[in-house]
Motif scaffolding. Structure first.
Motif, short mmCIF file in Angstrom:
data_model
loop_
_atom_site.label_atom_id
_atom_site.label_comp_id
_atom_site.label_asym_id
_atom_site.label_seq_id
_atom_site.Cartn_x
_atom_site.Cartn_y
_atom_site.Cartn_z
N GLU A 183 -7.16 -3.91 -6.96
CA GLU A 183 -5.94 -3.26 -7.44
C GLU A 183 -4.73 -4.19 -7.31
O GLU A 183 -3.84 -4.17 -8.16
N ALA A 234 -0.21 -0.58 -5.02
CA ALA A 234 -1.58 -0.75 -5.51
C ALA A 234 -2.46 0.25 -4.77
O ALA A 234 -2.25 0.50 -3.57
N ASP A 235 -3.45 0.80 -5.46
CA ASP A 235 -4.26 1.87 -4.86
C ASP A 235 -5.16 1.34 -3.74
O ASP A 235 -5.33 0.14 -3.58
N CYS A 260 -1.16 6.05 -7.86
CA CYS A 260 -2.34 5.66 -7.06
C CYS A 260 -3.17 6.90 -6.75
O CYS A 260 -3.01 7.54 -5.69
N SER A 302 0.83 -1.20 0.00
CA SER A 302 0.00 0.00 0.00
C SER A 302 0.87 1.26 0.00
O SER A 302 1.92 1.28 0.64
#
Ligand SMILES: Cc1ncc(COP(=O)(O)O)c(C=O)c1O
Length: 387
Positions: free
Chosen positions: A115, A102-103, A353, A81
């Motif tokens: 994501e 990843a968003d 992101c 994250s």
């Protein structure tokens, strides 16, 4: 300006029991590598339900050895994250791997399983979900993605000791291979500095123990009485390159007492969060943190967002400065990791992101910790309402 001491966004809660226990250790034969370490690890296991725990010198050290135990190396991609402290992905870099961001999901600011799936390549080796602010990420779905793609899951639960997910304690490793905690003073419990890796795998446990201590072990085929006769009773081996990431008995003595108080700490955090939720819900310029149904958050932070549609006078920086001027030591969690200059030097760029970037633009963490008195809570409420 407040006439008493400023109220930090979080801080430790230490009483005389911790001081007494630390003093006992100082007067004992073992101030490090003694019995308190195992006792603290046992307390972590019995609280969370995990089979094994390895306590180390920091949450960062715990992340590092977890990545090494997961065999992350040059060429490995690890999905994590962006809304976290840099340690969550620095650990991948320490091993020569490449963090992939990843968003997030907009309600919790935790990594979005959809994501994650979008970013999987042939090089992906692991996923490091971060339980932001103490609210566990969507572990069941993340684990399903991991299983389907043969990936390791390492939970960064630095914020989430004391949280539950589907009625199991975070740390149980029900949906992961390893879970990492931090015991820095702002966290659910503290040992000053400190961290731990929990796992249900005996094989990972063995590796983690060695990684904490230079890659050295005393156990091996030579530890039978006959073999020891040949090698000598002092014999030990370094089998790979590890570190000195040991924690001390002094710290663990404190950790054992803190573990006894953990549930009361979490109850107090929850009580304050519930009060904030109630009184702030009427403020149209604020978006409040959400707690999903299957979750009991550890409420490490109370992360509000300034509403985008609010008038310009509610811009985040203005609100932040006003709160600081009034003695609330609010903080912003977090600058998306890949926007730090070091990560930019590695080729990461703004725009990776968008939801995380929007979150960062608007977030403020309001003080929330168990040593807050009711009058502190009232002061925080009046100050925020007075903006
Ligand atoms: C999400 C997260 N992961 C890891 C860490 C690293 O923990 P430590 O400070 O114990 O090294 C932190 C510390 O703030 C954190 O917030």
């Amino acid at each position: 300006m407040k006439d008493t001491k400023p109220i930090p966004y979080s801080r430790q809660y230490i009483e005389k029991d911790e001081i007494q226990e630390i003093t006992k250790v100082l007067k004992s034969d073992w101030i490090t590598q003694g019995p308190k370490i195992r006792e603290f690890e046992d307390a972590l296991c019995s609280y969370t339900g995990a089979r094994y725990a390895v306590a180390v010198s920091s949450g960062t050290a715990a992340l590092h050895i977890a990545c090494l135990a997961a065999e992350i190396s040059g060429g490995s991609e690890v999905i994590s994250s962006p809304i976290t402290f840099a340690a969550s992905s620095n650990c991948v870099l320490y091993c020569g791997g490449r963090p992939v961001f990843a968003d997030i999901e907009t309600d919790t600011a935790n990594i979005d399983p959809i994501e994650i799936e979008r970013h999987i390549t042939g090089m992906t080796k692991a996923i490091i979900p971060v339980h932001f602010a103490g609210h566990p990420a969507a572990l069941e779905r993340i684990n399903a993605v991991a299983k389907k793609n043969n990936l390791i899951v390492i939970e960064d639960a630095a914020h989430a000791l004391g949280a539950t997910y589907q009625d199991t304690k975070i740390g149980s490793c029900r949906y992961s291979d390893m879970t990492v905690f931090s015991f820095h003073p702002v966290k659910s419990i503290t040992t000053g500095e400190g961290g731990a890796v929990l796992t249900n795998s005996k094989e990972l446990y063995r590796k983690l123990l060695m990684l904490r201590n230079h890659g050295i072990t005393k156990d091996g085929p030579w530890s039978t009485p006959e073999a020891a006769e040949v090698k000598g009773p002092w014999y030990y081996e370094q089998q790979f390159l590890g570190f000195n990431y040991r924690i001390t008995d002094i710290q663990c003595a404190m950790g054992i007492i803190q573990m006894k108080r953990l549930d009361s700490f979490i109850r107090r955090r929850r009580e304050i969060a519930t009060e904030y939720n109630k009184v702030f819900s009427g403020l149209s310029w604020l978006e409040l943190p959400r707690e999903r149904n299957e979750i009991n958050s550890a409420w490490h932070l109370y992360p509000v967002r300034v509403n985008k549609k609010a008038a310009p006078r509610y811009k985040r920086k203005k609100v932040f400065n006003q709160l600081r001027q009034k003695g609330l030591l609010v903080q912003v969690h977090y600058i998306p990791v890949y926007l730090h200059p070091y990560y930019e030097s590695l080729g990461y760029r703004k725009g990776i992101c968008p939801k995380a970037e929007d979150f960062y633009e608007r977030e403020i963490s309001i003080p929330l910790h168990p040593s807050m008195k009711n009058k502190d809570v009232r002061y925080v409420i009046e100050t925020v309402k007075g903006i």
